[in-house]
Write an enzyme that holds these catalytic residues in place. Structure first.
Site, PDB file in Angstrom:
ATOM      1  N   TYR A 161      65.865  14.855  58.428  1.00  0.00           N
ATOM      2  CA  TYR A 161      65.515  13.701  57.611  1.00  0.00           C
ATOM      3  C   TYR A 161      66.759  12.854  57.341  1.00  0.00           C
ATOM      4  O   TYR A 161      67.884  13.313  57.531  1.00  0.00           O
ATOM      5  CB  TYR A 161      64.906  14.145  56.288  1.00  0.00           C
ATOM      6  CG  TYR A 161      63.527  14.754  56.386  1.00  0.00           C
ATOM      7  CD1 TYR A 161      62.732  14.581  57.516  1.00  0.00           C
ATOM      8  CD2 TYR A 161      63.013  15.516  55.348  1.00  0.00           C
ATOM      9  CE1 TYR A 161      61.469  15.144  57.603  1.00  0.00           C
ATOM     10  CE2 TYR A 161      61.744  16.083  55.418  1.00  0.00           C
ATOM     11  CZ  TYR A 161      60.978  15.898  56.542  1.00  0.00           C
ATOM     12  OH  TYR A 161      59.731  16.450  56.618  1.00  0.00           O
ATOM     13  N   SER A 162      66.542  11.633  56.859  1.00  0.00           N
ATOM     14  CA  SER A 162      67.693  10.760  56.612  1.00  0.00           C
ATOM     15  C   SER A 162      68.630  11.380  55.587  1.00  0.00           C
ATOM     16  O   SER A 162      69.848  11.212  55.664  1.00  0.00           O
ATOM     17  CB  SER A 162      67.244   9.373  56.157  1.00  0.00           C
ATOM     18  OG  SER A 162      66.431   9.442  55.006  1.00  0.00           O
ATOM     19  N   GLU A 163      68.083  12.084  54.583  1.00  0.00           N
ATOM     20  CA  GLU A 163      68.907  12.816  53.624  1.00  0.00           C
ATOM     21  C   GLU A 163      68.243  14.120  53.206  1.00  0.00           C
ATOM     22  O   GLU A 163      67.005  14.201  53.136  1.00  0.00           O
ATOM     23  CB  GLU A 163      69.188  11.995  52.352  1.00  0.00           C
ATOM     24  CG  GLU A 163      70.337  11.016  52.461  1.00  0.00           C
ATOM     25  CD  GLU A 163      69.905   9.657  52.946  1.00  0.00           C
ATOM     26  OE1 GLU A 163      70.782   8.802  53.187  1.00  0.00           O
ATOM     27  OE2 GLU A 163      68.684   9.445  53.096  1.00  0.00           O
ATOM     28  N   THR A 164      69.072  15.115  52.935  1.00  0.00           N
ATOM     29  CA  THR A 164      68.643  16.353  52.299  1.00  0.00           C
ATOM     30  C   THR A 164      69.517  16.556  51.067  1.00  0.00           C
ATOM     31  O   THR A 164      70.732  16.366  51.123  1.00  0.00           O
ATOM     32  CB  THR A 164      68.770  17.552  53.251  1.00  0.00           C
ATOM     33  OG1 THR A 164      67.862  17.374  54.353  1.00  0.00           O
ATOM     34  CG2 THR A 164      68.435  18.859  52.543  1.00  0.00           C
ATOM     35  N   HIS A 192      66.109   7.902  47.256  1.00  0.00           N
ATOM     36  CA  HIS A 192      64.819   8.549  47.538  1.00  0.00           C
ATOM     37  C   HIS A 192      64.950  10.077  47.490  1.00  0.00           C
ATOM     38  O   HIS A 192      64.005  10.773  47.114  1.00  0.00           O
ATOM     39  CB  HIS A 192      64.236   8.064  48.873  1.00  0.00           C
ATOM     40  CG  HIS A 192      64.732   8.765  50.095  1.00  0.00           C
ATOM     41  ND1 HIS A 192      65.898   8.420  50.736  1.00  0.00           N
ATOM     42  CD2 HIS A 192      64.206   9.790  50.814  1.00  0.00           C
ATOM     43  CE1 HIS A 192      66.071   9.185  51.794  1.00  0.00           C
ATOM     44  NE2 HIS A 192      65.061  10.040  51.862  1.00  0.00           N
TER      45      HIS A 192
END
Length: 291
Positions: free
Chosen positions: A45-48, A75
């Protein structure tokens, strides 16, 4: 730790659909940065987000993209507190999130609406349309005709806010290689491109966000950048100045998201940006840690 459980959360969902996915790892105290980066890359994902509980009302959170650690992520912050609420770690109320970008006050409503107060906006410079248009596959005039600036603003991360004429947002074709080089040279996380919504009384603007320098070709909801956009609109379009803003993002990805923003001022006329949204659980995954 031989394995780790990752919650998969869609943030800034619209009517329970769409949103931007983020991974959440609770009780991450024993994880090294190398392991965190491995997990974030594997999740994809774009961020964790990686969470450590400091007290009943405060949490330390770090954020990793598939390629780098970043100081803040809007987000993923929403995803963290949705997970904490869903897992019974917290109830509705006020909380504090510690990040490398600073302290982020959080409010969790009984309805599941989560609100974060972002860092005070910083204006970090401007660029000409000719500097930007080629990165987006557009003619200079598409930006120039808006008569609005291309401006770098940070409410935790430095994003370049780029206006385009109505009808051109979906025509953007980013040159990821050139954009990544531009962002690295100018110490920018990414480009937040928007067009105003003129035929809807509720929505303020539609947005697209690109951060290829951090392994994010495009993402469908960007809380930090929409916070910056809120301040930008209030200053540059006084006729649109409003206490409440609603942003749509992810349309070009077939994954529409809704980010709500509120702008207020303190006793010294300093802006305060609040970003709100809801999230949904998209499942869990367990990863083996063999590194």
């Amino acid at each position: 730790m031989n394995s780790v459980n990752v919650f998969l959360i869609n943030s800034f969902t619209l009517d329970g659909k769409g949103g931007n996915p983020a991974g959440v790892v609770l009780n991450s105290e024993q994880l090294s940065n190398v392991q965190k980066q491995y997990i974030a890359k594997t999740v994809g994902y774009s961020e964790t987000a990686f969470v450590q509980q400091c007290s009943e009302e405060s949490f330390d959170v770090t954020f990793f993209t598939p390629t780098n650690e970043v100081d803040f992520c809007g987000h993923a912050t929403l995803a963290v507190f949705h997970t904490l609420l869903e897992q019974g770690v917290i109830q509705s109320g006020k909380y504090t999130q510690y990040t490398k970008a600073g302290i982020v006050p959080i409010k969790v409503a009984e309805s599941g609406l989560i609100t974060m107060q972002q860092q005070r906006p910083e204006k970090l410079g401007r660029f000409s349309p000719s500097d930007i248009a080629g990165l987006l596959g557009l003619d200079n005039g598409v930006i120039e005709s808006t008569q609005l600036p291309c401006e770098v603003i940070s409410t935790g991360l430095a994003d370049l806010i780029v206006p385009v004429s109505v009808g051109y947002l979906d025509k953007v074709v980013p040159n990821s290689k050139k954009m990544a080089a531009f962002c690295e040279k100018n110490n920018i996380v990414g480009l937040h491109v928007f067009e105003l919504v003129i035929d809807n009384n509720e929505k303020t603007a539609s947005c697209r966000n690109f951060a290829p320098l951090f392994g994010i070709e495009e993402e469908s909801a960007t809380g930090s950048a929409c916070g910056a956009l809120t301040c930008y609109l209030a200053e540059n379009i006084p006729s649109m100045s409003s206490e409440h803003y609603i942003f749509e993002q992810g349309r070009a990805m077939g994954c529409c998201s809704e980010i709500r923003a509120k702008l207020s001022y303190d006793d010294f006329d300093q802006p305060k940006v609040l970003i709100s949204g809801k999230a949904t659980n998209n499942g869990e995954t367990t990863l083996s840690l063999d590194i």
